[in-house]
Design an enzyme around this catalytic site. Structure first.
Site, PDB file in Angstrom:
ATOM      1  CD  GLU A  94      -2.992  -0.985   2.296  1.00  0.00           C
ATOM      2  OE1 GLU A  94      -2.799  -0.388   3.263  1.00  0.00           O
ATOM      3  OE2 GLU A  94      -3.916  -1.809   2.145  1.00  0.00           O
TER       4      GLU A  94
ATOM      5  CD  GLU B 193      -5.064  -6.081   2.698  1.00  0.00           C
ATOM      6  OE1 GLU B 193      -5.690  -4.972   3.397  1.00  0.00           O
ATOM      7  OE2 GLU B 193      -3.572  -6.372   2.841  1.00  0.00           O
TER       8      GLU B 193
END
Length: 848
Positions: A189, A260
């Site tokens: 991320e 995710e």
């Protein structure tokens, strides 16, 4: 069709599903993993992937086989896990790959179950894990700045990535070697952080990609939340609805992968309960596949526990308890079962999804059909979507009318027949209950060991003019740091009126403090996950002469996200006394002494050896800064064990010397309850007799009221309507790449009928039917009520079909239960709650 026949079909279908779930095609000689826009390609074959995150350090190793098996049973063919740098290298050059950190064993178990794996090396992982997985010692490397184009950071990051890759290679765990790992992840991320570091961030992420590829794993590398991942690295999506929020990789040669899909919202101390429904998760996955996605990972599929001090700042020990497998590894229904059914439905459509020509057809405002079709081979799948969040609707598709529930997707596996609806749950529900373990109250005698005298400035060895930053002193070895100072007051300084008291004001960078003045408890203060810094103000008594202030500051983990983690601070920074006759007294530069950690920590009183080296006294209630212990025998059976700490305040829990995590039950959320008060005790930690329960209590509580409980999911339920499609797992099979009805499955006068199946846990059978109603019942599992329409025969029919059986099937039809189809408001819904338990011994049953 008879109940017995349906059950036979169920058993056969479940067996077939388990055998085919993984689509496992790896070979011992090595497998080539490539990709195109449609999917990952395994030795030349496109494949769809259903993945689940299970983090090996968050569950005891003896539970790994069961967790992986249940994931496969749930239709997954991939297990995904991060790698935790600070767990594997807690001290520079000192490595740990044992116990819960035996990642080689974990990935080999995945291979034994014939499943694929994704390894997310990071090595920054966030994951609500202490320091985002980065070891504390990294902060002390000269001139280091984390996660940017910084040579010291890149040096140690490369060393660790290379270490992990080499260990996995030595064990032949990459698919290119015949192992299960088909993808590896570098960084995590980073895109939103790249902005903070500007050009240095771009240089760093390009370096990270090249460094990872140079390790020659033989499998593709991925970066999550990095839309423009460098070179051949595949960008992936993280979020709840990637099918709507993510356009996919900018490079159109790369597939749409979802690393995710959050199955719940992780919780921190101070958070109220939160949930994400099975229907919403199923909708998001169906949507993602309908727009061209071919891999979706559930984060988490099993969350487990943040044991010890592993949780990030303010994160509770209980992690993603709302996942398909709860904290204890028990099926959370209907989430686990509804997603299993979705996976089965999508597998019926695999050929169309991977090879069909995609198209989109509007069906009205907020309605659409997304189609994948190979006309020449008569292969087709359609996703009928209703994006209206309030109203159900009916659409016409290819000349036929279809009911589509509000905010749902119906999957037509042959572009004709509905095999799955995201909004209509066919799988059973269950309710988790906690039961007092009688045998654990024997010898319920508490002993206590109080911390040595509260430190005074004159007795400290670390002294400075101002309070020191906490992390630099504790170095992630302890949560605790004492701050202490002394000052003199004259008679004229103190208030003349008795009702007026001086106020101690302490400002802290976080996270919590307990304050003492002249050895007397003054009060507590704390920040929050969002606002860690805080100021505590407490009235106190002072005296003429020398006064002593001692503040025990505690942290609840290191931060796990954001830029410049190496500069984050904690601990006390200003202290003043207000309300004196002579004005405010600023103690900030008065001279401060510091003591790192607790006396009990230094003595290791939580260990068998350490606890024998101190004098224990009979336990008393409401004692701050106190270690408590008692012995207990484990509950009988195999059900998970928890400790109910409701009567306590804030501290740290141990069983048999193992740290089970921080507790903070005195901190209540907006609904007036603690965020967590039940704490998991893994069975593998327990001895047959004489276990030690111990905790350090900061504030004070009532240990005698602590309870040891067991956990069950023995209350099983169904809540289905006649509008539900027939159950995809045993009503349909794939033949010649098209869904075909299993002969006679659920068939009646109206064709395929929705059928509810109730199934008890292993070695248990249905012993009673607590509730049964057909018509328009209301409520949730464990709290159903009869509606205005109710078929009186429902309970009789259900009891006849289910009592004494491990599994029973119930066709959802008004004819079966004598329902009145003309009753105003009827929804044609069957609601049942049954109780499972072990059969009593034959002799006992006879005696009754």
């Amino acid at each position: 069709m008879s109940a017995a026949a349906v059950l036979a079909v169920v058993a056969a279908a479940v067996a077939a599903l388990a055998a085919a779930a993984s689509g496992y095609e790896l070979t011992k000689n090595g497998t080539v993993i490539t990709y195109d826009r449609r999917s990952l390609i395994i030795d030349g074959h496109r494949e769809i992937f259903f993945s689940g995150s299970i983090h090996y350090p968050r569950s005891p190793p003896d539970t790994w086989p069961d967790l992986i098996s249940k994931a496969k049973e749930g239709g997954l063919n991939v297990i995904e896990s991060y790698v935790f740098w600070n767990g594997h290298e807690p001290e520079q050059g000192v490595y740990n790959f044992e116990g819960r950190y035996d990642l080689i064993k974990f990935f080999k178990l995945i291979q034994e179950k014939e499943m694929y794996a994704i390894v997310r090396i990071g090595p920054f992982v966030q994951a609500e894990w202490n320091h985002g997985g980065l070891p504390y010692w990294l902060r002390e490397i000269p001139d280091i700045i984390f996660r940017t184009n910084n040579e010291p950071f890149k040096k140690y990051m490369k060393q660790f990535v290379t270490l992990i890759v080499n260990k996995l290679k030595e064990a032949k765990l990459f698919a290119s070697q015949g192992g299960p790992i088909i993808l590896a992840q570098i960084e995590n991320e980073y895109q939103h952080l790249e902005v903070a570091f500007k050009e240095a961030g771009t240089k760093y992420i390009n370096w990270a990609a090249k460094m990872a590829i140079a390790t020659n794993t033989g499998v593709p590398w991925i970066m999550c939340k990095q839309t423009k991942a460098p070179g051949e690295v595949i960008p992936t999506c993280n979020g709840r609805h990637c099918g709507d929020t993510w356009p996919g990789p900018a490079d159109k040669k790369k597939p749409l992968l979802w690393t995710e899909n959050w199955t719940a919202q992780y919780r921190v101390f101070g958070d109220p309960p939160s949930q994400r429904s099975a229907e919403d998760i199923a909708f998001s996955v169906a949507r993602f596949f309908s727009v061209g996605g071919t891999m979706a990972n559930y984060y988490m599929y099993h969350g487990g526990t943040n044991f010890g001090r592993n949780g990030a700042a303010f994160v509770m020990p209980r992690y993603y308890d709302e996942a398909p497998l709860d904290e204890f590894g028990l099926y959370k229904e209907p989430k686990w079962g509804h997603l299993r059914d979705l996976h089965h439905a999508l597998r019926h459509c695999k050929k169309a999804l991977l090879w069909g020509n995609p198209s989109v057809q509007p069906l009205g405002k907020l309605y659409e059909a997304r189609v994948f079709e190979m006309k020449e081979k008569n292969v087709c799948v359609a996703f009928l979507s209703n994006h209206n969040t309030k109203e159900d609707g009916t659409v016409t598709f290819r000349g036929q009318k279809y009911f589509v529930a509000r905010r749902s997707i119906s999957i037509l596996a042959d572009c004709k027949t509905v095999v799955f609806s995201t909004q209509h749950v066919n799988s059973q529900h269950n309710q988790r209950t906690f039961h007092f373990a009688d045998q654990t109250v024997q010898d319920n005698v508490w002993e206590m060991y109080s911390e040595e005298k509260i430190p005074r400035y004159s007795k400290t060895s670390i002294r400075t003019q101002r309070p020191l930053e906490q992390y630099n002193q504790t170095k992630d070895k302890t949560d605790y740091l004492w701050y202490t100072t002394s000052f003199r007051l004259e008679t004229d300084d103190l208030p003349y009126r008795k009702e007026v008291k001086p106020v101690l004001e302490v400002s802290s960078h976080g996270h919590a403090i307990v304050a003492f003045v002249n050895d007397a408890f003054v009060g507590c203060g704390h920040g929050t996950k969002i606002n860690k810094a805080f100021t505590m103000e407490k009235a106190m008594d002072l005296k003429v002469g020398v006064n002593h202030v001692a503040i025990l500051s505690s942290t609840l983990g290191l931060m796990d996200s954001g830029s410049y983690l190496e500069h984050r601070m904690a601990g006390v920074y200003t202290v003043t006394i207000r309300g004196l006759n002579t004005g405010t007294l600023d103690l900030t530069t008065n001279g401060w002494g510091h003591v790192v950690g607790l006396d009990g920590e230094r003595r290791r009183v939580h260990s068998e050896q350490g606890m024998g080296a101190v004098a224990w006294k009979p336990g008393k209630d409401n004692q701050p800064l106190t270690w408590y212990r008692r012995r207990f025998d484990p509950p009988s059976g195999t059900d998970p064990v928890v400790i109910d700490l409701t009567p306590m305040g804030k501290g740290f829990l141990f069983v048999n010397g193992e740290g089970l995590g921080r507790y903070w039950v005195s901190y209540h959320h907006a609904l007036g309850k603690p965020s967590q008060y039940l704490y998991h005790v893994p069975r593998s930690l327990l001895r047959p007799k004489g276990n030690t329960l111990m905790f350090f209590e900061e504030e004070g509580g009532k240990p005698d009221a602590i309870m040891i409980l067991t956990v069950k999911r023995d209350n099983i339920c169904t809540f289905m309507t006649e509008k539900n499609p027939a159950h995809v797992r045993w009503s349909w099979e794939s033949k010649d790449s098209q869904p075909k009805a299993v002969a006679g499955a659920g068939a009646g006068a109206g064709g395929l009928k929705p059928t509810a199946v109730l199934s008890c846990p292993t070695k248990k059978t249905i012993q009673s039917v607590v509730f049964a109603s057909y018509g328009n019942p209301l409520g949730i599992c464990g709290n159903y009520t009869v509606g205005s329409c109710h078929a009186p025969r429902t309970k009789e029919v259900v009891e006849k079909a289910c009592i004494g059986r491990k599994t029973c099937s119930l066709v959802v039809s008004s004819e079966v239960y004598g329902g009145d189809v003309h009753c105003p408001g009827t929804t044609g819904t069957l609601a049942v709650q049954a109780k499972c338990s072990k059969r009593p011994p034959r002799s006992a049953a006879t005696a009754q």
